[in-house]
Write an enzyme that holds these catalytic residues in place. Structure first.
Site, short mmCIF file in Angstrom:
data_model
loop_
_atom_site.label_atom_id
_atom_site.label_comp_id
_atom_site.label_asym_id
_atom_site.label_seq_id
_atom_site.Cartn_x
_atom_site.Cartn_y
_atom_site.Cartn_z
N GLY A 254 0.71 -1.22 -0.04
CA GLY A 254 0.03 -0.09 -0.02
C GLY A 254 0.64 1.29 0.03
O GLY A 254 0.60 2.35 -0.69
N ASP A 255 1.97 1.25 0.57
CA ASP A 255 2.97 2.55 0.70
C ASP A 255 3.41 2.56 -0.62
O ASP A 255 3.52 3.84 -1.14
CB ASP A 255 3.93 2.21 1.72
CG ASP A 255 3.45 1.68 3.21
OD1 ASP A 255 2.26 2.43 3.54
OD2 ASP A 255 4.16 0.91 3.81
#
Length: 311
Positions: A254-255
């Site tokens: 997600g980062d």
């Protein structure tokens, strides 16, 4: 410039344990350590995408020194405040046989209001119009619950675009300060509106409701292996998840998407170009072990495979 803020960073220790079993001795077959914490992970991926960022946050002790040294070796600019105590070490257990990823995270250091105010005064003071500020992850003990809302208000006042990638109470409180972009997953979005949202159309409707209520510019809804939804005031695009990608570790995926969103925003890419870059970047980083960032040639090779449609 892009600023990534990590108030509760960590040294990520990733181990592989085939057939992890409870209540018996397990043997580690592979191990690696990476400087981590959501904002730091974002900075690592921005670097691989050819962008520049300043990694900002709070570190402590020998672990903090190790993280700072590792990030600097990557050529990433930093601006951290050091506090008493030891920055946490998070354990990521990957089972390559059962195909599971288990996170065991320490709570982190306690941060005084004085230190937080010092960081709050110093960093936003450098932010100028057109910059992007990314607020990511959990907050340390001792930190005001509305700290992200404070950052959003100050940075917006300087003309910066603020991305908020948090969950639970920090996301809920931060929304009231009207960040430019948020990236909840489908479960977090469901919890925010107290509804069970499943289909892309349901998620789009919920995202539009939040955008209207809080004045948010863009919302990206992660749907895990099912892909993601990119919602703006003008249009909504659904991107399918890339199939047949070998999974090394899902930690930091997600980062990496947030990193691609920031780079795309800074470059002024179209929504379609943003969708392709961020989907490919997320998939490429899933293929890596630990929380290391994927090389750009791997990302570039996945871009033509991204399937998306406007809804």
């Amino acid at each position: 410039m892009i600023y990534t803020v990590t108030l509760n960073p960590a040294l990520d220790k990733t181990v592989e344990i085939p057939k992890l079993t409870i209540d018996v001795m397990n043997r580690i077959t592979v191990m690696r350590t990476d400087p981590g914490g959501k904002g730091i992970n974002v900075s690592k991926v921005i670097d691989k995408l050819g962008g520049k960022s300043v990694a900002v946050g709070i570190l402590g002790g020998h672990t903090g020194e190790s993280i700072l040294s590792a990030v600097k070796k990557m050529g990433i600019e930093t601006d951290f405040e050091f506090v008493e105590g030891e920055t946490r070490t998070n354990l990521k257990i990957v089972d390559p046989v059962l195909h599971t990823n288990t996170d065991i995270n320490e709570p982190g250091v306690t941060v005084s209001e004085e230190v937080m105010n010092k960081l709050l005064e110093k960093v936003p003071g450098k932010v100028k119009e057109g910059d992007i500020v990314i607020l990511s992850g959990s907050i340390p003990k001792g930190t005001p619950k509305d700290i992200y809302a404070q950052w959003i208000k100050i940075c917006k006042g300087k003309g910066a675009k603020v991305f908020l990638d948090a969950d639970g109470e920090q996301l809920e409180i931060g929304l009231a300060a009207s960040p430019y972009l948020i990236k909840p997953n489908n479960h977090e979005l469901s919890a925010l509106l107290n509804q069970k949202l499943e289909t892309p159309k349901e998620l789009e409707s919920a995202a539009k409701e939040l955008m209207k209520k809080y004045g948010i510019g863009k919302i990206v809804v992660s749907m895990g292996g099912e892909g993601a939804l990119y919602v703006t005031n003008e249009k909504t695009i659904y991107a399918e998840g890339l199939i047949k990608v070998p999974v090394g570790s899902t930690v930091g995926a997600g980062d990496s998407v947030v990193a691609a969103l920031a780079v795309a925003e800074e470059k002024g890419l179209s929504l379609e170009e943003t969708v392709k870059l961020s989907t490919a970047t997320g998939a490429a980083n899933v293929m890596c072990s630990g929380t290391q960032a994927a090389e750009y040639d791997v990302i570039e090779g996945l871009i033509p495979k991204v399937v998306y449609r406007q809804i």
